[in-house]
Design a protein around this motif. Structure first.
Motif, mmCIF file in Angstrom:
data_model
loop_
_atom_site.group_PDB
_atom_site.id
_atom_site.type_symbol
_atom_site.label_atom_id
_atom_site.label_comp_id
_atom_site.label_asym_id
_atom_site.label_seq_id
_atom_site.Cartn_x
_atom_site.Cartn_y
_atom_site.Cartn_z
ATOM 1 N N SER A 54 75.607 61.583 36.194
ATOM 2 C CA SER A 54 75.177 60.233 36.583
ATOM 3 C C SER A 54 74.813 60.178 38.060
ATOM 4 O O SER A 54 73.886 59.466 38.465
ATOM 5 N N GLU A 55 75.517 60.949 38.880
ATOM 6 C CA GLU A 55 75.238 60.975 40.313
ATOM 7 C C GLU A 55 73.848 61.524 40.607
ATOM 8 O O GLU A 55 73.183 61.090 41.571
ATOM 9 N N ASP A 56 73.388 62.452 39.779
ATOM 10 C CA ASP A 56 72.043 63.009 39.959
ATOM 11 C C ASP A 56 70.956 61.962 39.753
ATOM 12 O O ASP A 56 69.812 62.149 40.200
ATOM 13 N N LEU A 57 71.313 60.865 39.060
ATOM 14 C CA LEU A 57 70.327 59.812 38.789
ATOM 15 C C LEU A 57 70.461 58.635 39.744
ATOM 16 O O LEU A 57 69.830 57.597 39.543
ATOM 17 N N ALA A 58 71.255 58.803 40.797
ATOM 18 C CA ALA A 58 71.564 57.688 41.698
ATOM 19 C C ALA A 58 70.318 57.079 42.327
ATOM 20 O O ALA A 58 70.258 55.859 42.565
ATOM 21 N N ASP A 59 69.297 57.885 42.616
ATOM 22 C CA ASP A 59 68.085 57.383 43.275
ATOM 23 C C ASP A 59 66.977 57.022 42.294
ATOM 24 O O ASP A 59 65.886 56.616 42.712
ATOM 25 N N GLU A 60 67.253 57.160 41.007
ATOM 26 C CA GLU A 60 66.237 56.873 39.988
ATOM 27 C C GLU A 60 66.329 55.423 39.509
ATOM 28 O O GLU A 60 67.418 54.821 39.507
ATOM 29 N N VAL A 61 65.195 54.869 39.123
ATOM 30 C CA VAL A 61 65.203 53.584 38.415
ATOM 31 C C VAL A 61 65.574 53.883 36.970
ATOM 32 O O VAL A 61 64.824 54.547 36.251
ATOM 33 N N VAL A 62 66.753 53.423 36.558
ATOM 34 C CA VAL A 62 67.230 53.690 35.199
ATOM 35 C C VAL A 62 67.065 52.425 34.361
ATOM 36 O O VAL A 62 67.675 51.383 34.648
ATOM 37 N N LEU A 63 66.253 52.517 33.336
ATOM 38 C CA LEU A 63 65.972 51.378 32.469
ATOM 39 C C LEU A 63 67.174 51.098 31.561
ATOM 40 O O LEU A 63 67.805 52.025 31.035
ATOM 41 N N HIS A 64 67.480 49.824 31.384
ATOM 42 C CA HIS A 64 68.644 49.423 30.589
ATOM 43 C C HIS A 64 68.192 48.395 29.544
ATOM 44 O O HIS A 64 68.289 47.182 29.763
ATOM 45 N N PRO A 65 67.689 48.842 28.394
ATOM 46 C CA PRO A 65 67.154 47.906 27.401
ATOM 47 C C PRO A 65 68.231 46.976 26.834
ATOM 48 O O PRO A 65 69.424 47.291 26.863
ATOM 49 N N LEU A 66 67.808 45.852 26.302
ATOM 50 C CA LEU A 66 68.745 44.865 25.762
ATOM 51 C C LEU A 66 69.472 45.368 24.519
ATOM 52 O O LEU A 66 70.556 44.867 24.200
ATOM 53 N N ASP A 67 68.891 46.331 23.827
ATOM 54 C CA ASP A 67 69.551 46.877 22.638
ATOM 55 C C ASP A 67 70.297 48.180 22.944
ATOM 56 O O ASP A 67 70.563 48.981 22.043
ATOM 57 N N ASP A 68 70.667 48.358 24.210
ATOM 58 C CA ASP A 68 71.399 49.564 24.617
ATOM 59 C C ASP A 68 72.694 49.696 23.811
ATOM 60 O O ASP A 68 73.418 48.712 23.593
ATOM 61 N N THR A 69 73.012 50.907 23.378
ATOM 62 C CA THR A 69 74.205 51.142 22.549
ATOM 63 C C THR A 69 75.320 51.857 23.304
ATOM 64 O O THR A 69 76.347 52.181 22.706
ATOM 65 N N LEU A 70 75.149 52.102 24.597
ATOM 66 C CA LEU A 70 76.157 52.797 25.390
ATOM 67 C C LEU A 70 77.059 51.795 26.104
ATOM 68 O O LEU A 70 76.582 50.807 26.662
#
Length: 259
Positions: A97-113
């Motif tokens: 997760s730290e490797d993605l710290a500078d990325e725009v991470v999309l979070h859809p409304l139907d996310d299952t996590l």
């Protein structure tokens, strides 16, 4: 069959990413006279469909409200990040997760996590669906973290994915209304759990209701006692045995003559 009777059938709901093909094939082999109908539902509406009896059982994603639904956890999925093929993440085998710290991470409304806090930088708005989020990844808007089955479901030639080692996992379960644990539901549970066709769990076989037969009594002599064989090396006559014993005792008691 009267006009009011409805032939038996089984309706199976399933959420995106779950492939029920194997279990459906086994059902058709074991219960060819009872048709199984697949009902595709979103992860959000799956529980409402079960409660409304729109399906007899369904493959859902945990958690499940156990107040009125039963559930059997089946497996957990690897979580991956979906990126364009020319993205720097595509050059490694896995990320955190730290490797993605500078990325725009999309979070859809139907996310299952079940995120405590999604990684990376949030987008200006959340996509409505995972499919919409995948299109945004292809357009270079951001990256997407999803269960691996959803990455495969929405596969595109210009995208790839890599495991995220410390991300929460999505767990798949078989669920059904607690008050509707019918024989057909028990049959499907048996198929999912790998029971053989001869398994009787959940059913009462006819043979089990019959009492076990008692063993035949032993043969006995006229006096009613059990007949016994004489011990090896011993005569069946008590007189012969007494004479032999007395004779042997007399020989052993004779004194030896001194020279």
């Amino acid at each position: 069959m009267t006009g009011s009777e409805v032939p038996p059938s089984f309706r199976l709901a399933y959420v995106p990413g779950v492939t029920p093909t194997k279990w459906v094939r086994i059902w058709n082999e074991r219960l060819p006279d009872i048709p199984l109908t697949l009902v595709a539902v979103s992860a959000d509406e799956a529980f409402d469909v079960l409660r409304a009896r729109g399906a007899d059982a369904g493959f859902v994603r945990l958690p499940v409200d156990r107040e009125d639904l039963s559930a059997i956890p089946l497996y957990s999925e690897t979580t991956v990040v979906v990126v364009p093929k020319d993205h720097i993440v595509a050059a490694v085998d896995e990320v955190t997760s730290e490797d993605l710290a500078d990325e725009v991470v999309l979070h859809p409304l139907d996310d299952t996590l079940d995120w405590e806090r999604p990684p990376g930088q949030p987008a200006f708005e959340r996509p409505a669906t995972t499919a919409d989020a995948v299109d945004l990844v292809a357009a270079g808007i951001g990256v997407l973290v999803v269960p691996q089955s959803l990455a495969r479901l929405h596969h595109r030639k210009d995208l790839t994915y890599r495991p995220v080692t410390d991300a929460p996992e999505s767990r798949v379960a078989l669920s059904w209304p607690q008050e509707e644990t019918t024989d057909l539901v028990e049959d499907f549970i048996g198929i999912v759990r790998g029971r053989t066709v001869n398994s009787t769990r959940g059913r009462t076989p006819a043979a089990a209701a019959q009492p076990k037969s008692k063993p035949a009594p032993k043969r006995s002599d006229a006096s009613g006692g059990a007949r016994r064989k004489p011990a090896a090396g011993k005569s069946g006559s008590s007189k012969g045995g007494a004479k032999a014993g007395a004779k042997g005792s007399a020989k052993r008691g004779k004194p030896r003559r001194r020279s």
